[in-house]
Write a protein that holds these residues in place. Sequence first.
Motif, PDB file in Angstrom:
ATOM      1  N   ILE A  65      60.578  20.032  26.620  1.00 11.71           N
ATOM      2  CA  ILE A  65      61.158  18.696  26.433  1.00 11.71           C
ATOM      3  C   ILE A  65      60.528  18.005  25.227  1.00 11.71           C
ATOM      4  N   GLU A  66      59.215  18.162  25.107  1.00  8.99           N
ATOM      5  CA  GLU A  66      58.502  17.528  23.996  1.00  8.99           C
ATOM      6  C   GLU A  66      58.944  18.083  22.645  1.00  8.99           C
ATOM      7  N   SER A  67      59.369  19.337  22.626  1.00 17.43           N
ATOM      8  CA  SER A  67      59.723  19.972  21.357  1.00 17.43           C
ATOM      9  C   SER A  67      61.210  19.856  21.004  1.00 17.43           C
ATOM     10  N   VAL A  68      61.990  19.183  21.834  1.00 22.68           N
ATOM     11  CA  VAL A  68      63.423  19.065  21.574  1.00 22.68           C
ATOM     12  C   VAL A  68      63.648  18.258  20.300  1.00 22.68           C
ATOM     13  N   PRO A  69      64.351  18.841  19.345  1.00 20.38           N
ATOM     14  CA  PRO A  69      64.671  18.082  18.125  1.00 20.38           C
ATOM     15  C   PRO A  69      65.557  16.875  18.462  1.00 20.38           C
ATOM     16  N   ARG A  70      65.421  15.856  17.715  1.00 19.11           N
ATOM     17  CA  ARG A  70      66.187  14.635  17.978  1.00 19.11           C
ATOM     18  C   ARG A  70      67.686  14.831  17.761  1.00 19.11           C
ATOM     19  N   ASP A  71      68.072  15.934  17.109  1.00 13.73           N
ATOM     20  CA  ASP A  71      69.501  16.153  16.879  1.00 13.73           C
ATOM     21  C   ASP A  71      70.152  17.031  17.952  1.00 13.73           C
ATOM     22  N   PHE A  72      69.449  17.262  19.066  1.00 16.73           N
ATOM     23  CA  PHE A  72      70.038  18.025  20.164  1.00 16.73           C
ATOM     24  C   PHE A  72      71.215  17.253  20.722  1.00 16.73           C
ATOM     25  N   SER A  73      72.354  17.920  20.812  1.00 15.01           N
ATOM     26  CA  SER A  73      73.555  17.223  21.270  1.00 15.01           C
ATOM     27  C   SER A  73      74.081  17.731  22.600  1.00 15.01           C
ATOM     28  N   GLY A  74      73.787  18.981  22.929  1.00 18.43           N
ATOM     29  CA  GLY A  74      74.356  19.547  24.136  1.00 18.43           C
ATOM     30  C   GLY A  74      75.773  20.047  23.942  1.00 18.43           C
ATOM     31  N   TYR A  75      76.249  20.062  22.698  1.00 18.04           N
ATOM     32  CA  TYR A  75      77.630  20.461  22.408  1.00 18.04           C
ATOM     33  C   TYR A  75      77.727  21.603  21.405  1.00 18.04           C
ATOM     34  N   GLY A  76      76.759  22.500  21.423  1.00 21.27           N
ATOM     35  CA  GLY A  76      76.810  23.643  20.513  1.00 21.27           C
ATOM     36  C   GLY A  76      75.716  23.574  19.477  1.00 21.27           C
ATOM     37  N   GLY A  77      75.629  24.599  18.677  1.00 19.22           N
ATOM     38  CA  GLY A  77      74.591  24.670  17.660  1.00 19.22           C
ATOM     39  C   GLY A  77      73.503  25.632  18.093  1.00 19.22           C
ATOM     40  N   ASP A  78      72.666  26.032  17.137  1.00 23.63           N
ATOM     41  CA  ASP A  78      71.619  27.011  17.410  1.00 23.63           C
ATOM     42  C   ASP A  78      70.639  26.556  18.483  1.00 23.63           C
ATOM     43  N   PHE A  79      70.142  25.345  18.346  1.00 17.77           N
ATOM     44  CA  PHE A  79      69.158  24.876  19.317  1.00 17.77           C
ATOM     45  C   PHE A  79      69.783  24.739  20.699  1.00 17.77           C
ATOM     46  N   ASP A  80      71.017  24.248  20.751  1.00 20.75           N
ATOM     47  CA  ASP A  80      71.700  24.107  22.035  1.00 20.75           C
ATOM     48  C   ASP A  80      71.810  25.463  22.730  1.00 20.75           C
ATOM     49  N   SER A  81      72.073  26.506  21.983  1.00 20.28           N
ATOM     50  CA  SER A  81      72.171  27.848  22.562  1.00 20.28           C
ATOM     51  C   SER A  81      70.831  28.303  23.117  1.00 20.28           C
ATOM     52  N   GLN A  82      69.755  27.981  22.408  1.00 20.21           N
ATOM     53  CA  GLN A  82      68.420  28.339  22.890  1.00 20.21           C
ATOM     54  C   GLN A  82      68.109  27.635  24.211  1.00 20.21           C
ATOM     55  N   VAL A  83      68.475  26.375  24.316  1.00 25.23           N
ATOM     56  CA  VAL A  83      68.241  25.623  25.551  1.00 25.23           C
ATOM     57  C   VAL A  83      69.048  26.234  26.690  1.00 25.23           C
ATOM     58  N   GLU A  84      70.293  26.566  26.429  1.00 27.64           N
ATOM     59  CA  GLU A  84      71.150  27.143  27.463  1.00 27.64           C
ATOM     60  C   GLU A  84      70.642  28.508  27.920  1.00 27.64           C
ATOM     61  N   GLN A  85      70.049  29.295  27.016  1.00 29.17           N
ATOM     62  CA  GLN A  85      69.491  30.587  27.409  1.00 29.17           C
ATOM     63  C   GLN A  85      68.219  30.398  28.227  1.00 29.17           C
ATOM     64  N   ALA A  86      67.392  29.432  27.863  1.00 32.10           N
ATOM     65  CA  ALA A  86      66.138  29.198  28.583  1.00 32.10           C
ATOM     66  C   ALA A  86      66.376  28.563  29.949  1.00 32.10           C
ATOM     67  N   TYR A  87      67.402  27.734  30.049  1.00 37.11           N
ATOM     68  CA  TYR A  87      67.691  27.001  31.282  1.00 37.11           C
ATOM     69  C   TYR A  87      69.166  27.137  31.631  1.00 37.11           C
ATOM     70  N   PRO A  88      69.570  28.329  32.091  1.00 36.99           N
ATOM     71  CA  PRO A  88      70.989  28.516  32.424  1.00 36.99           C
ATOM     72  C   PRO A  88      71.378  27.673  33.631  1.00 36.99           C
ATOM     73  N   HIS A  89      72.574  27.174  33.605  1.00 42.31           N
ATOM     74  CA  HIS A  89      73.076  26.426  34.763  1.00 42.31           C
ATOM     75  C   HIS A  89      74.167  27.245  35.414  1.00 42.31           C
ATOM     76  N   HIS A  90      74.295  27.058  36.690  1.00 36.46           N
ATOM     77  CA  HIS A  90      75.259  27.854  37.459  1.00 36.46           C
ATOM     78  C   HIS A  90      76.413  27.019  37.892  1.00 36.46           C
TER      79      HIS A  90
END
Length: 90
Positions: A65-90
């Motif tokens: 959480i501390e390392s989340v870039p301020r441009d995280f949107s939750g709607y795609g992009g490289d970082f968003d994909s990394q978050v989704e892989q680390a914390y998959p939702h069902h």
Amino acid sequence: LWCAPSADSFEQGVINAVNHSGDSDSTGLIAGHLLGIQYGSVAIPARWYEKLELRDVIEHVAKDIESVPRDFSGYGGDFDSQVEQAYPHH
């Protein structure tokens, strides 16, 4: 809200917030957040987290959480994909 600004320490504020007959888990959560902002995580008594269940997981998530870039949107992009892989939702 009263417990955080009236406390002399993180520990005192959280103890005051949870030791009443009301909704103590919620007041402890709110007071803990406010006291954490004021005192920082170093003020949490070691005896509270030394035996904390899933401590390694909680610390890992906190670091993420501390390392989340301020441009995280939750709607795609490289970082968003990394978050989704680390914390998959069902």
